[in-house]
Design an enzyme around this catalytic site. Structure first.
Site, short mmCIF file in Angstrom:
data_model
loop_
_atom_site.label_atom_id
_atom_site.label_comp_id
_atom_site.label_asym_id
_atom_site.label_seq_id
_atom_site.Cartn_x
_atom_site.Cartn_y
_atom_site.Cartn_z
N CYS A 186 -4.35 -41.40 -64.86
CA CYS A 186 -5.87 -41.71 -63.18
C CYS A 186 -4.32 -42.44 -62.38
O CYS A 186 -4.24 -43.19 -63.56
CB CYS A 186 -6.22 -42.42 -64.20
N CYS A 219 -4.83 -39.86 -56.15
CA CYS A 219 -5.82 -39.70 -57.29
C CYS A 219 -6.93 -38.24 -57.85
O CYS A 219 -6.07 -37.47 -57.24
CB CYS A 219 -7.13 -40.35 -56.30
#
Lengths: 263, 263
Positions: free
Chosen positions: A52, A168
């Site tokens: 992440c 992302c």
């Protein structure tokens, strides 16, 4: 990751009860990331990949503290290394969540490698992916808006970017529409002497680094098992995790165990 | 709420660290709502308003259990009562989050009053409001898509809706674009013998009910204080709460206290 590491055992925890991280503060993101770290260490993890960007950008130090002797690899450092390897001009663009961009983690990591990074927050892209609007005119329009603002800002700063980093983990699912929007924007404005902008993400580079660190066989070696061992844990609805997780993984996810990390 | 209840003291808690609720499961939403309930009861609340449609839809029973003798008012029941009062045909449309719509709480509450409700989840609307794209062509296009699907589904079900309920506290901020999109769609398809569709929300009705329940003076009564007493608490970044909260409240929010509800 899977095709590169067929012999590894994977334990994945998705903190779905508290997502998204990208719109939250550093303190909150760090608290959440540390609770997931402790869970994975308790599960016997010998190597921790922070898959992440937001947690990597804002909480890598807290995660390393919580992980103790277990090595931790974030996606920001591999993303920056990929950007350096791919860019001829030394100027790159990065798109990510609000929190990742406000942390300037990519600018810092790229700067350490002598690469200039111009960052842009794109908060609507995660909701659009979660809604499943992948090849959708609204997503195309939102991308045109965000990317034209990013290109204008790099032009203002006299940067000759030739690389765009997907900062992302949701964004690879809309890689094709991102490449289309970028192609249209750079061909029409005519002020891109550096040529077309190449889109990269850090997933491949991360898998290669993990394989090297763990001394695992190279892809395709004969010892490769038929099916990698994978366990999935989620902090909210297992059904929803199965559905969205299968799209990310590119194969069905069968068993998801609900866990409570507190909160 | 404020103009209707100038003499009340308000304690508001925003669970910003764990938002959004609308995409999560019933169990998780209930756990979060109960922790906020306990916090407000500890602060001395004598009346509890659940100013979130998702929490009202999925967790009202858990909240009432946690609140003990303190009365609890959710926005679903007042919204349904408003729909009943406003609809001539007895058919209404409801837009809300995924979780609210999947719970069918509005259909149940409206059904109990003899009103038919057709519900539609609009998961991109909250992110668009949070991005600040209020009078924006992308928001207009997303509304056209969601509302035309909703109108087609009510036509399929031979419903003659004359009322649309804003079933999420974010939606009043895009009330004007919603009314514009609805006007365009109903005037162009030509099969709305019931006439234009009226947009309503439950905020006014909720405030009136709270005033009646607390025996507070009517609006404009001479005893009204100049400034209502308000305290604000948030579970994540106070700065972000101030900025978005001020837009919702329509006046600046000065002091926000960070609280940890666990997790």
């Amino acid at each position: 990751m899977l095709p590169r590491l067929p012999d590894a055992e994977f334990v994945y925890v998705g903190d779905t009860a508290r997502l998204p991280y990208g719109s939250k503060s550093r303190a909150t993101i760090a608290r959440y990331a540390v609770s997931s770290t402790r869970f994975l260490i308790d599960k016997g993890a010998e190597f921790l990949v922070i898959a992440c960007n937001t947690a990597s950008a804002l909480a890598i130090d807290d995660i390393r503290d919580a992980a103790g002797p277990v090595p931790v690899l974030g996606v920001i450092e591999t993303g920056a290394a990929e950007a350096k390897a791919n860019s001829t001009t030394g100027d790159v663009l990065v798109i990510g969540t609000d929190a990742t961009v406000q942390s300037h983690a990519y600018a810092t990591a790229c700067g350490a490698l002598g690469v200039r990074a111009i960052e842009k927050a794109c908060p609507l892209l995660v909701p659009l992916v979660e809604e499943g609007w992948i090849d959708h005119p609204v997503t195309a329009e939102v991308l045109r808006i965000y990317l034209s603002e990013l290109l204008a800002s790099q032009a203002d700063q006299f940067v000759a970017a030739d690389t765009l980093v997907l900062g992302c983990t949701h964004y690879p699912l809309i890689r094709a529409p991102i490449e289309r929007a970028l192609g249209e924007l750079t061909s029409s404005v005519g002020n891109f002497p550096q040529g077309p902008i190449r889109v990269i993400d850090s997933a491949e580079a991360t898998a290669t680094r993990v394989a090297a660190a763990l001394n695992l066989p190279a892809p395709g070696a004969s010892s490769a098992k038929q099916k990698p061992v994978m366990s999935f844990f989620a902090t909210d609805s297992a059904a929803k995790f199965r559905s969205l997780g299968s799209r990310f993984l590119g194969q069905p996810i069968e068993d998801v165990t609900l866990v409570d990390l507190g909160g």
